[in-house]
Design a protein around this motif. Structure first.
Motif, PDB file in Angstrom:
ATOM      1  N   THR A 216       0.531  -0.920  -0.203  1.00 58.14           N
ATOM      2  CA  THR A 216       0.572  -0.055   0.271  1.00 58.14           C
ATOM      3  C   THR A 216       0.519   1.446  -0.040  1.00 58.14           C
ATOM      4  O   THR A 216       0.004   1.873  -0.159  1.00 58.14           O
ATOM      5  N   GLY A 217       1.915   1.384   0.604  1.00 58.43           N
ATOM      6  CA  GLY A 217       2.889   1.960   0.496  1.00 58.43           C
ATOM      7  C   GLY A 217       3.582   2.267  -0.660  1.00 58.43           C
ATOM      8  O   GLY A 217       3.360   4.475  -1.333  1.00 58.43           O
ATOM      9  N   ALA A 218       3.847   1.781  -1.753  1.00 56.58           N
ATOM     10  CA  ALA A 218       3.876   1.528  -3.121  1.00 56.58           C
ATOM     11  C   ALA A 218       3.028   2.545  -3.467  1.00 56.58           C
ATOM     12  O   ALA A 218       3.046   3.175  -4.660  1.00 56.58           O
ATOM     13  N   VAL A 219       2.514   2.005  -3.853  1.00 52.37           N
ATOM     14  CA  VAL A 219       0.488   2.384  -4.403  1.00 52.37           C
ATOM     15  C   VAL A 219       0.190   3.522  -4.389  1.00 52.37           C
ATOM     16  O   VAL A 219      -0.126   4.553  -4.670  1.00 52.37           O
ATOM     17  N   ALA A 220       0.534   4.150  -2.685  1.00 53.35           N
ATOM     18  CA  ALA A 220       0.482   5.725  -2.396  1.00 53.35           C
ATOM     19  C   ALA A 220       1.205   6.413  -2.896  1.00 53.35           C
ATOM     20  O   ALA A 220       1.246   7.116  -3.325  1.00 53.35           O
ATOM     21  N   ILE A 221       2.659   6.265  -3.507  1.00 49.92           N
ATOM     22  CA  ILE A 221       3.605   6.688  -3.804  1.00 49.92           C
ATOM     23  C   ILE A 221       3.832   6.370  -5.070  1.00 49.92           C
ATOM     24  O   ILE A 221       3.680   7.459  -5.704  1.00 49.92           O
ATOM     25  N   THR A 222       3.296   5.579  -5.862  1.00 48.64           N
ATOM     26  CA  THR A 222       3.021   5.961  -7.213  1.00 48.64           C
ATOM     27  C   THR A 222       1.909   7.225  -7.664  1.00 48.64           C
ATOM     28  O   THR A 222       1.413   7.558  -8.650  1.00 48.64           O
ATOM     29  N   LEU A 223       0.595   7.014  -6.629  1.00 42.77           N
ATOM     30  CA  LEU A 223      -0.696   7.656  -7.286  1.00 42.77           C
ATOM     31  C   LEU A 223      -0.227   9.164  -6.878  1.00 42.77           C
ATOM     32  O   LEU A 223      -0.770  10.207  -7.436  1.00 42.77           O
ATOM     33  N   ALA A 224       1.065   9.429  -5.852  1.00 46.18           N
ATOM     34  CA  ALA A 224       1.222  11.103  -5.496  1.00 46.18           C
ATOM     35  C   ALA A 224       1.693  11.177  -6.906  1.00 46.18           C
ATOM     36  O   ALA A 224       1.879  12.364  -7.661  1.00 46.18           O
ATOM     37  N   PHE A 225       2.700  10.259  -7.323  1.00 50.41           N
ATOM     38  CA  PHE A 225       3.615  11.060  -8.863  1.00 50.41           C
ATOM     39  C   PHE A 225       2.677  11.130  -9.835  1.00 50.41           C
ATOM     40  O   PHE A 225       2.905  12.261 -10.644  1.00 50.41           O
ATOM     41  N   ALA A 226       1.583   9.872 -10.235  1.00 48.44           N
ATOM     42  CA  ALA A 226       0.896  10.246 -11.042  1.00 48.44           C
ATOM     43  C   ALA A 226      -0.574  11.234 -10.786  1.00 48.44           C
ATOM     44  O   ALA A 226      -0.227  11.934 -12.031  1.00 48.44           O
ATOM     45  N   ALA A 227      -0.414  11.647  -9.625  1.00 51.17           N
ATOM     46  CA  ALA A 227      -1.503  13.013  -9.570  1.00 51.17           C
ATOM     47  C   ALA A 227      -0.335  14.147  -9.882  1.00 51.17           C
ATOM     48  O   ALA A 227      -1.196  15.138 -10.813  1.00 51.17           O
ATOM     49  N   THR A 228       0.974  14.182 -10.040  1.00 49.61           N
ATOM     50  CA  THR A 228       1.739  15.492  -9.314  1.00 49.61           C
ATOM     51  C   THR A 228       1.490  15.625 -11.379  1.00 49.61           C
ATOM     52  O   THR A 228       1.639  16.459 -11.910  1.00 49.61           O
ATOM     53  N   PHE A 229       2.281  14.084 -11.868  1.00 44.25           N
ATOM     54  CA  PHE A 229       2.230  14.914 -13.252  1.00 44.25           C
ATOM     55  C   PHE A 229       1.129  14.422 -14.262  1.00 44.25           C
ATOM     56  O   PHE A 229       0.635  15.150 -15.404  1.00 44.25           O
TER      57      PHE A 229
END
Length: 394
Positions: A216-229
């Motif tokens: 879930t931590g990896a998913v959260a970090i991926t979502l943060a990058f995806a939202a910014t991009f």
């Protein structure tokens, strides 16, 4: 027949006597605190009396005054006439920049050197041992002077050769490729900061919900990058790579690292990568040989054994010692004043000399370094606790 002899009451030792006397006599504690308060009052009175005698008003009002000096390198816009507060903020950002980059690069290089030192190749392990011994047993200030003299001895921009066609080592600094955002409402630094804030917020929410795991931590970090991009794409921003190139008598484009900053960063990274390498080596060797044999029996090669079996267990030894190295690196960045890099210590020193508020400037300096190091220590202790808990529940 055997007779059981009951032990008699043990006589209290010196520590127990002092502890009992101290805890049982509150007047002693009050007297001690009174003496400390009296000494503090005398010290403050003498400081205030000296400042009044030479015409200096105590307090931090000087921070809003005009700083009539220039700063050679600043992460924010600064010119002579700006406030002392802005000058100190500029020095703080320079200190944070070199400290964070130093910790990151020293960790990467130190882990690589520490693993290489365990190689069965005698030439490689011997070179690593010589590097570690020479670096550890040489004063950091001497190393900074060496790297600074080396930076000044580099050729001029017109005579400099490009490494890999994109990196220039010159007497005016190091030029490397850079990435910037064009066409958007904010720059790359703001985008990275927003990504970090969003990632931390998501991880904190997952922790409150008791659902924070590795996945879930990896998913959260991926979502943060995806939202910014996604936000950057919708705003019309596009990343643009900028390569340095020779133009006239100088090099244009890319990112320019000043000789002072490059020498300071190189000295800190080389020095503390050797210390971290020894920590990594000790942590890896603390793992029992049975773990290696069991991993080899499962068919894992050496790289997989280190990455999947050894390092997760060695982190419980590596993390506390690495935290001390991070704290030392942050504090030793204050040696930048010796080679002319305008860090926090240099700016505070200039501020104290121009305003006469030496005591206030010293308080700001001590408070700032305490805040930085205590924050870093808290983060690393939290990570260390997480690693230790994982290790104990497996």
């Amino acid at each position: 027949m055997f007779r059981t002899v009951m032990p008699g009451p043990s006589r209290p030792g010196i520590v127990e006597k002092v502890r009992g006397w101290w805890g049982g006599w509150p007047l002693g504690q009050l007297a001690f605190l009174a003496v400390i308060a009296a000494l503090g009052a005398v010290f403050v009175h003498n400081v205030l009396d000296t400042m009044a005698r030479i015409g200096i008003l105590p307090g931090f009002g000087f921070l809003s005054g005009s700083a009539n000096f220039e700063i050679g390198e600043s992460a924010i816009a600064f010119r002579a006439g700006d406030t002392y507060l802005r000058a100190i903020l500029s020095g703080l950002l320079n200190t944070l920049k070199v400290s964070l980059l130093g910790c990151l690069l020293a960790t990467i290089l130190g882990v690589a050197i520490g693993i290489a030192g365990l190689s069965r190749n005698l030439l490689l392990s011997g070179l690593v041992r010589w590097f570690i011994e020479i670096t550890r047993n040489t004063p950091l200030l001497l190393q900074l002077f060496f790297w600074m003299s080396l930076a000044k001895a580099l050729p001029a921009p017109r005579q400099a050769s490009a490494l890999f066609g994109t990196i220039f080592l010159t007497s005016r600094g190091v030029y490397i490729p850079s990435v910037s955002l064009e066409g958007g409402p904010f720059g790359l630094a703001a985008a990275l900061a927003s990504t970090a804030i969003l990632a931390v917020a998501l991880l904190f929410i997952l922790r409150l919900c008791r659902s924070l795991t590795r996945r879930t931590g990896a998913v959260a970090i991926t979502l943060a990058f995806a939202a910014t991009f996604a936000a950057l794409f919708l705003s019309g921003a596009r990343p643009v790579a900028e390569l340095p190139a020779l133009s006239g008598f100088n090099i244009r484009g890319g990112l320019n690292l000043s000789p002072e900053f490059a020498a300071l960063l190189t000295g800190l990274v080389i020095k503390f990568s050797a210390l971290i390498a020894e920590i990594v080596r000790a942590g890896i060797q603390s793992v029992g040989g049975g773990q290696w044999e069991a991993a080899r029996a499962l068919g894992l090669h050496e790289g997989q054994i280190i990455r999947l079996v050894v390092l997760p267990q060695a982190l419980r030894v590596i993390t506390p010692l690495t935290t001390s190295s991070y704290l030392d690196l942050t504090k030793d960045s204050s040696l930048a004043v010796a080679i002319g890099f305008p860090d926090l210590v240099s700016i505070i020193n200039t501020t104290a000399n121009t305003t006469g508020q030496s005591m206030e400037a010293l308080i700001i300096l001590i408070g700032t370094f305490l805040t930085i190091n205590l924050s870093l220590s808290a983060l690393m202790n939290a990570y260390n606790t997480r690693v230790a808990l994982r290790g104990s529940t497996r």
